[in-house]
Design a protein around this motif. Structure first.
Motif, PDB file in Angstrom:
ATOM      1  N   PRO A 229     -28.308  22.965 -32.779  1.00 54.06           N
ATOM      2  CA  PRO A 229     -29.766  23.026 -33.045  1.00 54.06           C
ATOM      3  C   PRO A 229     -30.222  21.530 -33.278  1.00 54.06           C
ATOM      4  O   PRO A 229     -29.407  20.858 -33.711  1.00 54.06           O
ATOM      5  CB  PRO A 229     -29.912  24.003 -34.275  1.00 54.06           C
ATOM      6  CG  PRO A 229     -28.416  23.967 -34.912  1.00 54.06           C
ATOM      7  CD  PRO A 229     -27.474  23.793 -34.182  1.00 54.06           C
ATOM      8  N   VAL A 230     -31.426  21.525 -33.023  1.00 58.40           N
ATOM      9  CA  VAL A 230     -32.124  20.153 -33.230  1.00 58.40           C
ATOM     10  C   VAL A 230     -33.277  20.345 -34.254  1.00 58.40           C
ATOM     11  O   VAL A 230     -33.615  21.693 -34.337  1.00 58.40           O
ATOM     12  CB  VAL A 230     -32.593  19.423 -32.098  1.00 58.40           C
ATOM     13  CG1 VAL A 230     -31.536  18.973 -31.066  1.00 58.40           C
ATOM     14  CG2 VAL A 230     -33.625  20.301 -31.166  1.00 58.40           C
ATOM     15  N   THR A 231     -33.624  19.431 -34.916  1.00 59.14           N
ATOM     16  CA  THR A 231     -34.734  19.672 -36.045  1.00 59.14           C
ATOM     17  C   THR A 231     -36.283  19.192 -35.326  1.00 59.14           C
ATOM     18  O   THR A 231     -36.331  18.185 -34.984  1.00 59.14           O
ATOM     19  CB  THR A 231     -34.391  19.061 -37.026  1.00 59.14           C
ATOM     20  OG1 THR A 231     -33.206  19.541 -37.842  1.00 59.14           O
ATOM     21  CG2 THR A 231     -35.380  19.387 -38.330  1.00 59.14           C
ATOM     22  N   HIS A 232     -37.133  20.427 -35.515  1.00 59.14           N
ATOM     23  CA  HIS A 232     -38.414  19.928 -34.873  1.00 59.14           C
ATOM     24  C   HIS A 232     -39.240  19.814 -36.229  1.00 59.14           C
ATOM     25  O   HIS A 232     -39.225  20.658 -37.106  1.00 59.14           O
ATOM     26  CB  HIS A 232     -38.988  21.104 -34.253  1.00 59.14           C
ATOM     27  CG  HIS A 232     -40.510  20.978 -33.990  1.00 59.14           C
ATOM     28  ND1 HIS A 232     -41.233  19.933 -33.370  1.00 59.14           N
ATOM     29  CD2 HIS A 232     -41.417  22.001 -34.467  1.00 59.14           C
ATOM     30  CE1 HIS A 232     -42.380  20.226 -33.280  1.00 59.14           C
ATOM     31  NE2 HIS A 232     -42.680  21.307 -34.010  1.00 59.14           N
ATOM     32  N   VAL A 233     -39.878  18.548 -36.260  1.00 54.27           N
ATOM     33  CA  VAL A 233     -40.976  18.330 -37.428  1.00 54.27           C
ATOM     34  C   VAL A 233     -42.193  18.802 -36.967  1.00 54.27           C
ATOM     35  O   VAL A 233     -42.693  18.012 -35.953  1.00 54.27           O
ATOM     36  CB  VAL A 233     -40.642  16.975 -37.887  1.00 54.27           C
ATOM     37  CG1 VAL A 233     -41.445  16.590 -39.123  1.00 54.27           C
ATOM     38  CG2 VAL A 233     -39.286  16.526 -38.190  1.00 54.27           C
ATOM     39  N   LEU A 235     -46.639  19.112 -37.508  1.00 55.26           N
ATOM     40  CA  LEU A 235     -47.586  18.280 -37.844  1.00 55.26           C
ATOM     41  C   LEU A 235     -47.783  17.962 -39.321  1.00 55.26           C
ATOM     42  O   LEU A 235     -47.895  16.713 -39.488  1.00 55.26           O
ATOM     43  CB  LEU A 235     -49.035  18.919 -37.234  1.00 55.26           C
ATOM     44  CG  LEU A 235     -50.296  17.884 -37.525  1.00 55.26           C
ATOM     45  CD1 LEU A 235     -49.986  16.375 -36.801  1.00 55.26           C
ATOM     46  CD2 LEU A 235     -51.449  18.745 -37.213  1.00 55.26           C
ATOM     47  N   LEU A 236     -47.452  18.904 -40.096  1.00 57.07           N
ATOM     48  CA  LEU A 236     -47.580  18.235 -41.418  1.00 57.07           C
ATOM     49  C   LEU A 236     -46.296  18.222 -42.115  1.00 57.07           C
ATOM     50  O   LEU A 236     -46.239  18.135 -43.359  1.00 57.07           O
ATOM     51  CB  LEU A 236     -48.371  19.603 -42.002  1.00 57.07           C
ATOM     52  CG  LEU A 236     -49.903  19.767 -41.958  1.00 57.07           C
ATOM     53  CD1 LEU A 236     -50.334  21.180 -42.598  1.00 57.07           C
ATOM     54  CD2 LEU A 236     -50.642  18.781 -41.883  1.00 57.07           C
ATOM     55  N   GLY A 237     -45.155  18.084 -41.295  1.00 57.75           N
ATOM     56  CA  GLY A 237     -44.023  17.815 -41.936  1.00 57.75           C
ATOM     57  C   GLY A 237     -43.067  18.784 -42.198  1.00 57.75           C
ATOM     58  O   GLY A 237     -41.718  18.773 -42.672  1.00 57.75           O
ATOM     59  N   ARG A 238     -43.483  20.221 -41.668  1.00 57.46           N
ATOM     60  CA  ARG A 238     -42.448  21.335 -41.748  1.00 57.46           C
ATOM     61  C   ARG A 238     -41.380  21.164 -40.800  1.00 57.46           C
ATOM     62  O   ARG A 238     -41.596  20.959 -39.542  1.00 57.46           O
ATOM     63  CB  ARG A 238     -43.372  22.532 -41.691  1.00 57.46           C
ATOM     64  CG  ARG A 238     -42.291  23.936 -41.828  1.00 57.46           C
ATOM     65  CD  ARG A 238     -43.184  25.202 -41.374  1.00 57.46           C
ATOM     66  NE  ARG A 238     -42.227  26.382 -41.449  1.00 57.46           N
ATOM     67  CZ  ARG A 238     -42.682  27.632 -41.242  1.00 57.46           C
ATOM     68  NH1 ARG A 238     -44.011  27.679 -40.877  1.00 57.46           N
ATOM     69  NH2 ARG A 238     -41.915  28.485 -41.470  1.00 57.46           N
ATOM     70  N   LYS A 239     -40.171  21.215 -41.410  1.00 55.42           N
ATOM     71  CA  LYS A 239     -38.909  21.220 -40.289  1.00 55.42           C
ATOM     72  C   LYS A 239     -38.655  22.406 -40.205  1.00 55.42           C
ATOM     73  O   LYS A 239     -38.246  23.493 -40.753  1.00 55.42           O
ATOM     74  CB  LYS A 239     -37.775  20.525 -41.209  1.00 55.42           C
ATOM     75  CG  LYS A 239     -38.151  19.079 -41.404  1.00 55.42           C
ATOM     76  CD  LYS A 239     -37.112  18.361 -42.190  1.00 55.42           C
ATOM     77  CE  LYS A 239     -37.502  17.062 -42.370  1.00 55.42           C
ATOM     78  NZ  LYS A 239     -36.327  16.024 -43.017  1.00 55.42           N
TER      79      LYS A 239
END
Length: 276
Positions: A229-233, A235-239
């Motif tokens: 998996p990769v981490t998507h951040v 618009l408001l910073g939620r990962k």
């Protein structure tokens, strides 16, 4: 975060909404007592002075500019401001026919073509609304000026969304795939984590854990399966960790083929096609 900084942030949360309310009252013609107006303006001046003092103190304490600003303002606010700046920068790049983040040797793949018509349509509606509101409020100059600023910015915002999509294409480098969408998505995926690439035209997308849909005009055309998996951040910073990414490109088949070849070390490979 230290106690004084928490207090300063709490004061900002209280003072800024009050200032917006006061501004709305003044625009609406509500009479505000002079002592109240004076106290509000003094509070703003003192708050700004305290913010500057705190910023300088953090800088002297060894913080970088980014770290100092992050201490003084909530992360969601900073991310929203950054998003707006990227949209405005996109307008300048668009006018200059330049692209962002495409280096020497990189391959870029546009993804804004299919959204152009609806975006221009929405922008035209905003322009018509601006003209109509200006006509209706011609006898109320104070309100007219405020709404004119809001309406003009809305038009720039709509154009900025499209400009950011045009000037921020997907970028394929020697070891990384960079997927982008307008000014709010910038996902970097190492090529060695891509397990499968397939052309897959989809117009319906159900919310699923571990799946990221980067839709353009309600469609995606290339699906990536990741080995890790990769981490998507957001618009408001939620990962959000993702293992499947569905994305769109103007020339989806060429994008899928180039990506498949890059993953396979330059060896051509047939791109699987899933019927729409």
């Amino acid at each position: 975060m230290s106690g004084p900084l928490r207090t300063l942030r709490a004061v900002a949360y209280a003072v800024l909404p009050a200032e917006l309310l006061l501004t709305a009252c003044l625009v609406g013609g509500v009479t505000v007592p002079l002592p109240v107006l004076t106290a509000a303006e003094a509070a703003i001046v003192l708050l700004l002075a305290a913010e500057v003092f705190a910023y300088l103190r953090l800088r002297r304490g060894g913080r970088t500019r980014r770290e100092a600003v992050a201490e003084l303002a909530p992360a969601p606010v900073l991310r929203l401001v950054g998003h707006e700046l990227r949209l405005m920068r996109g307008l300048f790049l668009w006018v200059g026919r330049r692209r962002d983040g495409v280096g020497p040797g990189d391959r870029s793949f546009g993804h804004a073509r299919d959204q152009a018509a609806p975006m221009y349509g929405f922008t035209f509606v905003c322009v018509v609304e601006t003209v109509a509101v200006s006509y209706l409020l011609r006898d109320r100059p104070a309100v007219h000026k405020v709404l004119l600023v809001v309406d003009v910015y809305t038009v720039l915002f709509m154009l900025g969304l499209h400009a950011a999509s045009v000037t921020r294409p997907h970028v394929l480098s020697s070891d990384t795939l960079r997927l982008r969408q307008a000014g709010h998505v910038d996902l970097r995926i190492p090529l060695d984590r891509i397990a499968d690439v397939r052309y897959e035209l989809l117009f319906t997308h159900e919310q699923q854990d571990g799946v990221l849909d980067l839709k353009v005009a309600a469609q995606t055309s290339v699906t990536l399966e990741l080995s890790e998996p990769v981490t998507h951040v957001g618009l408001l910073g939620r990962k959000k960790p993702v293992r499947t990414v569905r994305v769109h490109a103007d020339d989806a088949r060429a994008f899928a083929k180039a990506l498949r070849e890059a993953v396979n070390g330059g060896r051509a490979a047939e791109v699987p096609v899933t019927p729409a």
